[in-house]
Design an enzyme around this catalytic site. Structure first.
Site, mmCIF file in Angstrom:
data_model
loop_
_atom_site.group_PDB
_atom_site.id
_atom_site.type_symbol
_atom_site.label_atom_id
_atom_site.label_comp_id
_atom_site.label_asym_id
_atom_site.label_seq_id
_atom_site.Cartn_x
_atom_site.Cartn_y
_atom_site.Cartn_z
ATOM 1 N N SER A 29 0.824 -1.216 0.000
ATOM 2 C CA SER A 29 0.000 0.000 0.000
ATOM 3 C C SER A 29 0.858 1.268 0.000
ATOM 4 N N GLY A 63 -4.303 3.938 1.483
ATOM 5 C CA GLY A 63 -5.284 3.885 2.566
ATOM 6 C C GLY A 63 -6.554 4.670 2.260
ATOM 7 N N TYR A 170 -1.267 4.727 13.844
ATOM 8 C CA TYR A 170 -2.666 4.980 13.491
ATOM 9 C C TYR A 170 -3.575 4.372 14.576
ATOM 10 N N ARG A 218 -2.425 -5.694 9.032
ATOM 11 C CA ARG A 218 -1.034 -5.219 9.137
ATOM 12 C C ARG A 218 -0.707 -5.026 10.609
ATOM 13 N N CYS A 341 15.217 6.409 -2.350
ATOM 14 C CA CYS A 341 15.551 7.814 -2.068
ATOM 15 C C CYS A 341 14.386 8.570 -1.428
ATOM 16 N N GLN A 343 12.456 10.508 -2.719
ATOM 17 C CA GLN A 343 12.359 11.894 -3.179
ATOM 18 C C GLN A 343 11.060 12.231 -3.914
ATOM 19 N N CYS A 345 8.342 9.949 -3.942
ATOM 20 C CA CYS A 345 7.196 9.210 -3.379
ATOM 21 C C CYS A 345 6.867 9.763 -1.995
ATOM 22 N N GLN A 415 26.997 12.714 -12.526
ATOM 23 C CA GLN A 415 27.211 12.875 -11.087
ATOM 24 C C GLN A 415 26.769 11.665 -10.266
ATOM 25 N N ALA A 663 18.274 14.779 -9.328
ATOM 26 C CA ALA A 663 18.051 13.789 -10.381
ATOM 27 C C ALA A 663 16.566 13.641 -10.679
HETATM 28 P P1 FAD Z 1 25.260 15.331 -14.843
HETATM 29 O O1 FAD Z 1 24.961 14.208 -13.955
HETATM 30 O O2 FAD Z 1 26.151 16.387 -14.343
HETATM 31 O O3 FAD Z 1 25.838 14.725 -16.200
HETATM 32 C C1 FAD Z 1 26.403 15.521 -17.208
HETATM 33 C C2 FAD Z 1 27.252 14.658 -18.104
HETATM 34 O O4 FAD Z 1 27.607 15.405 -19.248
HETATM 35 C C3 FAD Z 1 28.555 14.203 -17.486
HETATM 36 O O5 FAD Z 1 28.665 12.786 -17.588
HETATM 37 C C4 FAD Z 1 29.644 14.899 -18.307
HETATM 38 O O6 FAD Z 1 30.802 14.095 -18.468
HETATM 39 C C5 FAD Z 1 28.926 15.085 -19.612
HETATM 40 N N1 FAD Z 1 29.421 16.200 -20.443
HETATM 41 C C6 FAD Z 1 29.486 17.508 -20.130
HETATM 42 N N2 FAD Z 1 29.908 18.227 -21.191
HETATM 43 C C7 FAD Z 1 30.126 17.345 -22.190
HETATM 44 C C8 FAD Z 1 30.539 17.470 -23.545
HETATM 45 N N3 FAD Z 1 30.798 18.645 -24.088
HETATM 46 N N4 FAD Z 1 30.652 16.345 -24.272
HETATM 47 C C9 FAD Z 1 30.397 15.137 -23.760
HETATM 48 N N5 FAD Z 1 29.982 14.974 -22.500
HETATM 49 C C10 FAD Z 1 29.841 16.061 -21.732
HETATM 50 N N6 FAD Z 1 20.393 13.940 -6.829
HETATM 51 C C11 FAD Z 1 19.320 13.370 -6.310
HETATM 52 O O7 FAD Z 1 18.225 13.554 -6.843
HETATM 53 N N7 FAD Z 1 19.391 12.579 -5.204
HETATM 54 C C12 FAD Z 1 20.549 12.330 -4.584
HETATM 55 O O8 FAD Z 1 20.578 11.624 -3.594
HETATM 56 C C13 FAD Z 1 21.718 12.915 -5.120
HETATM 57 N N8 FAD Z 1 22.894 12.706 -4.535
HETATM 58 C C14 FAD Z 1 24.005 13.282 -5.071
HETATM 59 C C15 FAD Z 1 25.212 13.059 -4.444
HETATM 60 C C16 FAD Z 1 26.356 13.629 -4.970
HETATM 61 C C17 FAD Z 1 27.669 13.399 -4.264
HETATM 62 C C18 FAD Z 1 26.305 14.433 -6.137
HETATM 63 C C19 FAD Z 1 27.527 15.050 -6.727
HETATM 64 C C20 FAD Z 1 25.082 14.664 -6.747
HETATM 65 C C21 FAD Z 1 23.931 14.099 -6.210
HETATM 66 N N9 FAD Z 1 22.691 14.319 -6.774
HETATM 67 C C22 FAD Z 1 21.588 13.726 -6.255
HETATM 68 C C23 FAD Z 1 22.515 15.244 -7.904
HETATM 69 C C24 FAD Z 1 22.350 14.514 -9.223
HETATM 70 O O9 FAD Z 1 23.384 13.606 -9.416
HETATM 71 C C25 FAD Z 1 22.263 15.528 -10.358
HETATM 72 O O10 FAD Z 1 21.145 16.351 -10.168
HETATM 73 C C26 FAD Z 1 22.165 14.848 -11.695
HETATM 74 O O11 FAD Z 1 23.269 14.019 -11.917
HETATM 75 C C27 FAD Z 1 22.075 15.878 -12.827
HETATM 76 O O12 FAD Z 1 21.966 15.162 -14.006
HETATM 77 P P2 FAD Z 1 22.417 15.746 -15.417
HETATM 78 O O13 FAD Z 1 22.216 14.634 -16.363
HETATM 79 O O14 FAD Z 1 21.719 17.023 -15.672
HETATM 80 O O15 FAD Z 1 23.951 16.100 -15.285
HETATM 81 P P1 NAP Z 2 22.503 23.084 -2.897
HETATM 82 O O1 NAP Z 2 21.546 22.215 -2.219
HETATM 83 O O2 NAP Z 2 22.006 24.207 -3.716
HETATM 84 O O3 NAP Z 2 23.481 23.625 -1.775
HETATM 85 C C1 NAP Z 2 24.491 24.528 -2.059
HETATM 86 C C2 NAP Z 2 25.056 25.095 -0.751
HETATM 87 O O4 NAP Z 2 26.007 26.049 -1.099
HETATM 88 C C3 NAP Z 2 24.035 25.760 0.110
HETATM 89 O O5 NAP Z 2 24.281 25.367 1.446
HETATM 90 C C4 NAP Z 2 24.287 27.243 -0.078
HETATM 91 O O6 NAP Z 2 23.949 27.783 1.182
HETATM 92 C C5 NAP Z 2 25.771 27.276 -0.442
HETATM 93 N N1 NAP Z 2 26.127 28.348 -1.376
HETATM 94 C C6 NAP Z 2 25.470 28.783 -2.470
HETATM 95 N N2 NAP Z 2 26.141 29.765 -3.087
HETATM 96 C C7 NAP Z 2 27.288 29.939 -2.391
HETATM 97 C C8 NAP Z 2 28.413 30.827 -2.556
HETATM 98 N N3 NAP Z 2 28.497 31.700 -3.544
HETATM 99 N N4 NAP Z 2 29.389 30.737 -1.627
HETATM 100 C C9 NAP Z 2 29.338 29.873 -0.617
HETATM 101 N N5 NAP Z 2 28.293 29.026 -0.427
HETATM 102 C C10 NAP Z 2 27.279 29.061 -1.307
HETATM 103 O O7 NAP Z 2 23.443 22.266 -3.870
HETATM 104 P P2 NAP Z 2 24.365 20.996 -3.696
HETATM 105 O O8 NAP Z 2 24.619 20.613 -2.302
HETATM 106 O O9 NAP Z 2 25.496 21.324 -4.569
HETATM 107 O O10 NAP Z 2 23.507 19.845 -4.345
HETATM 108 C C11 NAP Z 2 23.130 19.910 -5.707
HETATM 109 C C12 NAP Z 2 21.819 19.245 -5.893
HETATM 110 O O11 NAP Z 2 22.003 17.837 -5.749
HETATM 111 C C13 NAP Z 2 20.835 19.695 -4.852
HETATM 112 O O12 NAP Z 2 19.840 20.493 -5.412
HETATM 113 C C14 NAP Z 2 20.281 18.433 -4.278
HETATM 114 O O13 NAP Z 2 18.892 18.358 -4.476
HETATM 115 C C15 NAP Z 2 20.944 17.306 -5.025
HETATM 116 N N6 NAP Z 2 21.411 16.364 -4.008
HETATM 117 C C16 NAP Z 2 20.490 15.697 -3.319
HETATM 118 C C17 NAP Z 2 20.887 14.830 -2.343
HETATM 119 C C18 NAP Z 2 19.868 14.039 -1.568
HETATM 120 O O14 NAP Z 2 20.252 13.276 -0.692
HETATM 121 N N7 NAP Z 2 18.596 14.142 -1.855
HETATM 122 C C19 NAP Z 2 22.217 14.670 -2.057
HETATM 123 C C20 NAP Z 2 23.143 15.395 -2.779
HETATM 124 C C21 NAP Z 2 22.722 16.259 -3.750
HETATM 125 P P3 NAP Z 2 24.162 29.288 1.607
HETATM 126 O O15 NAP Z 2 23.850 30.099 0.376
HETATM 127 O O16 NAP Z 2 23.240 29.517 2.742
HETATM 128 O O17 NAP Z 2 25.579 29.355 2.023
HETATM 129 FE FE1 SF4 Z 3 12.013 4.396 -4.998
HETATM 130 FE FE2 SF4 Z 3 11.203 6.083 -6.829
HETATM 131 FE FE3 SF4 Z 3 10.434 6.463 -4.310
HETATM 132 FE FE4 SF4 Z 3 12.985 6.900 -5.010
HETATM 133 S S1 SF4 Z 3 11.182 8.019 -5.693
HETATM 134 S S2 SF4 Z 3 12.212 5.720 -3.232
HETATM 135 S S3 SF4 Z 3 13.292 5.329 -6.576
HETATM 136 S S4 SF4 Z 3 9.906 4.745 -5.617
#
Ligand code: FAD
Ligand code: NAP
Ligand code: SF4
Length: 677
Positions: A29, A63, A170, A218, A341, A343, A345, A415, A663
């Site tokens: 559910s 539910g 509940y 349940r 994640c 995120q 759901c 990423q 993502a």
């Molecule tokens: P990217 O993932 O940045 O991919 C871009 C790709 O383009 C790269 O592979 C790069 O090599 C390629 N590229 C760039 N320029 C060129 C070019 N000219 N030619 C060929 N290739 C090129 N998001 C979540 O939702 N949940 C999470 O829990 C989460 N955790 C994260 C944890 C970490 C440590 C990090 C770093 C990110 C996390 N994110 C998370 C964020 C998420 O990964 C990004 O939002 C997502 O990857 C963005 O996807 P994108 O396809 O736009 O770009």
């Molecule tokens: P973010 O969530 O936008 O956080 C960036 C941080 O940098 C903030 O704390 C911001 O806070 C600070 N910042 C912004 N501009 C700045 C500047 N000029 N100088 C110094 N500090 C600055 O981005 P992120 O941590 O890079 O993550 C990227 C995306 O990936 C996020 O949007 C997130 O959703 C996703 N992600 C998700 C997860 C997850 O578990 N769900 C995990 C990793 C990443 P202040 O401006 O207050 O300093």
């Molecule tokens: Fe699973 Fe999708 Fe929910 Fe993330 S959002 S926990 S991948 S069902």
């Protein structure tokens, strides 16, 4: 029927006497929010029908409340409401007459979110909005009658059964524990009295629906609360539930107010199944286990260990409607796996948005996002194999387009290749496995180690280019940002630069928290090791103390590092983290001694460390390393260059907009574009 070679137990039907489940996987559910909106029943019908076609044996709906005071979204108490539910039951049975559809009856009790909410005692839940109204004798009788009426209406609506939720904080579960039931009449006091109400609910429902109708109950198998139910009480309740007429017992772990993660990504797969197994030895009705069972081999292993008769997968069915069919056909490497994640759901549910899925944005949007063959198949180039580019490529290729992916890196994932290195995010590997498999299956041309530029793309003669080049990390404009102490988060995660013992993390977004997790981690990841998980969260699956929680100081292995996470904005760092998972990240970092500080102005980095101003006062963080996690900027030079050359281009994901990018947004935007082009 022949035994399945790989999943013999999963594909063994279950005889319930009056009916049969065709296999051992059910869709658990989940509240989708569709119950509450105009046209929601039609969308729910399409959502469930797609899962029925995908091979699941039984579906349990979100539910549904038996009356107004029970709260929740949808209600079922009248024949008019039953007629709406028929849209759902008929769609599921039309999709596959062998699939059972069961409606969950949810009485939220003190969590109902209405001033009319009721409970055994007038005790407000830590997470409840109102002090509930204590039920008097007439009130109790009314609730019992309403449950029975709801079950009868569900039968009239064409459901194959009902699930009664007796857990999670509940109504029914609040009768079971002294913390929320202080009554001195026959509904409180001894455990016999405290379980009288849930047991009577089953009896009344059974009387209302007759013998040949599934009733799942349940049970709060481990409520994760200090002072919760003991193991013996859970077994006593299970026996009483069976005697009262339940067809199947399902195990639920946690109350919503508990502070132990039970389904988030840092919970090991099938961690709770052995608890179900222990209860199962004491009853003869089939038992369902659940929580973090997201792939067919995990389900098979749980069944083989004798932990359960049936396995519930809820979120995995959002991620991939065809999960069971793919397992049956030996195509498990094509399963788009739930990465736990939350995120799209649970985070959506708890913020009043419709449920969907990060890896499958079509979930709950099936009628709005139909997949149809492309009317004019074209030659499409996708630049960037991050989540956005990959999601676009797979969806577009499935529709018949010819797709070429270019990525500068040596592997797909963007990423996600950083994310998968963070302890607790091991499931991200599955998403990359899925995309790799789909690229091969769909014949997508993949050019790795290839940085694409406008000249190259123009010369290649593609009809259109999809720019998914992602982001580049923001580099704050700060004296000393090029000092050797300053390390970009990418270098920190990939281990390309040494990280000292004393660390300041600049930026408290998701990446700042993930980096802190990574650099303070030692020993096995709790997400893949059940004993470590138990130690870190104070849970005891074996001895089952009250609530399953030990109440003792938790033991966390950690690296020898002092870490502080900083942000410029006021308030508590970590606000941007997920609604249902943020607290787990904050709590586990605090337990590792990580400090969190907001309201910081960065001044400079030098040999002494990071110089700041906090509340108007100068402050020096004497650190060895400053890891920069200060957000990101879109990488869209390529897009601009293509537009300047009049190449037809689209831009998605981080390249489109880096602020607050995750993502979920990247994949949803990519999927929408792929379905439209
Ligand atoms: P990217 O993932 O940045 O991919 C871009 C790709 O383009 C790269 O592979 C790069 O090599 C390629 N590229 C760039 N320029 C060129 C070019 N000219 N030619 C060929 N290739 C090129 N998001 C979540 O939702 N949940 C999470 O829990 C989460 N955790 C994260 C944890 C970490 C440590 C990090 C770093 C990110 C996390 N994110 C998370 C964020 C998420 O990964 C990004 O939002 C997502 O990857 C963005 O996807 P994108 O396809 O736009 O770009
Ligand atoms: P973010 O969530 O936008 O956080 C960036 C941080 O940098 C903030 O704390 C911001 O806070 C600070 N910042 C912004 N501009 C700045 C500047 N000029 N100088 C110094 N500090 C600055 O981005 P992120 O941590 O890079 O993550 C990227 C995306 O990936 C996020 O949007 C997130 O959703 C996703 N992600 C998700 C997860 C997850 O578990 N769900 C995990 C990793 C990443 P202040 O401006 O207050 O300093
Ligand atoms: Fe699973 Fe999708 Fe929910 Fe993330 S959002 S926990 S991948 S069902």
């Amino acid at each position: 029927m022949a035994t399945h070679p790989k999943y013999p137990l999963v594909f063994t039907p279950l005889d319930l006497g009056f009916t049969r489940l065709k296999n051992r996987i059910l869709m658990g559910s989940m509240h989708t929010g569709l119950e509450d909106i105009e046209g929601g029943f039609e969308r729910m019908a399409a959502f469930f029908a797609e899962r029925a076609k995908g091979g699941v044996g039984m579906i349990i709906t979100g539910g549904i409340a038996p009356n107004h005071e029970a709260g929740g979204g949808g209600k079922l108490s009248t024949p008019e409401e039953a007629a709406q539910h028929r849209i759902v039951t008929e769609a599921v049975h039309a999709a596959d007459p062998d699939v059972k559809i069961v409606m969950q009856i949810l009485h939220a009790g003190p969590l109902a979110g209405t001033p009319a909410c009721v409970a055994p005692s007038a005790i407000r839940s830590r997470i409840g909005r109102h002090v509930p109204n204590e039920l008097d004798a007439d009130g109790i009788e009314k609730q019992l009658a309403d449950f029975a009426n709801c079950a009868a209406q569900a039968k009239a609506a064409g459901y194959d059964g009902v699930e009664i939720i007796g857990s999670a904080g509940y109504l029914l579960s609040t009768f079971l524990v002294e913390k929320t039931n202080t009554r001195t009449d026959e509904w409180g006091g001894s455990f016999e009295n405290r379980m009288r109400f849930p047991v009577e609910v089953i009896r009344r429902c059974r009387a209302a629906v007759g013998d040949n109708f599934i009733i799942v109950f349940r049970i709060p198998a481990m409520d994760m609360l200090e002072g919760g139910m003991s193991g013996d009480e859970v077994i006593q309740l299970a026996k009483a539930v069976e005697a009262a007429g339940a067809t199947i017992i399902s195990t639920h772990f946690t109350w919503h107010e508990a502070q132990v993660p039970t389904i988030a990504t840092m919970v090991p797969r099938a961690a709770f199944a052995e608890v179900t197994g222990r209860i199962r030895r004491h009853v003869s009705v089939p038992m369902i286990t659940s929580n973090r069972i997201n792939m067919p081999d995990v389900a098979e292993a749980v069944l083989a260990a004798g932990h359960a008769d049936l396995v519930s997968m809820a979120r995995p069915m959002l991620a991939d409607a065809d999960l069971v069919k793919k397992a049956w056909e030996g195509r498990e490497d094509e399963i788009n796996t739930c990465i736990a994640c939350n995120q799209a759901c649970l985070d959506h549910t708890f913020t009043g948005k419709l449920t969907s899925c990060l890896v499958n944005p079509r979930a709950c949007n099936e009628t709005l996002m139909p997949v149809v063959p492309a009317t004019r198949p074209r030659d499409l180039a996708v630049v960037g194999a991050g989540p956005a580019g990959l999601a676009f490529a797979v969806e577009a290729a499935q529709r018949g387009h010819k797709v070429t992916i270019y990525d500068a890196a040596s592997e797909i994932g963007g990423q996600f290749n950083l994310a998968k290195r963070v302890p607790g995010k091991e499931e991200f590997h599955e998403t990359l496995r899925y995309f790799n498999r789909m690229i091969a299956k769909l014949g997508i041309r993949l050019l790795l180690n290839t940085r694409a530029d406008a000249d190259m793309l123009a010369a290649a003669g593609h009809d259109e280019v999809i720019v998914a080049t992602g982001i580049r990390p923001r580099v704050p404009d700060l004296p000393g940002i090029d000092h050797p102490k300053a390390v970009a988060y990418i270098d920190a995660i990939l281990g390309r630069k040494p990280i000292g013992r004393r660390v300041a993390i600049m930026g408290a977004g998701g990446i700042g928290f993930d980096v802190a997790t990574l650099i303070t981690h030692a020993g096995p990841s709790a997400a893949v090791d059940i004993p470590t998980f138990c130690r870190e969260w104070g849970v005891d699956f074996v001895n089952h103390p009250r609530g399953g929680v030990t109440g003792v100081e938790m033991h966390i292995e950690k690296a020898d590092r002092e870490v502080v996470i900083l942000q410029r904005s006021e308030g508590s760092p970590g606000r941007s983290l997920g609604r249902t998972t943020g607290w787990t990240h904050r709590l586990s970092l605090l337990r590792r001694g990580v400090k969190l500080l907001g309201g910081v102005t960065y001044l400079k980095i030098d040999d002494e460390g990071l110089h700041c101003q906090v509340n108007g006062e100068p402050r020096l963080f004497e650190v060895d390393t400053v890891i920069i996690c200060a957000g990101q900027l879109p990488e869209r030079d390529l897009y601009d260059a293509l537009v300047a050359r009049w190449v037809k281009a689209h831009v998605i994901g981080g390249a489109f907009e880096a602020a607050e990018l995750d993502a979920k947004r990247a994949i949803a935007q990519a999927t929408e574009l792929a379905l439209a082009c």
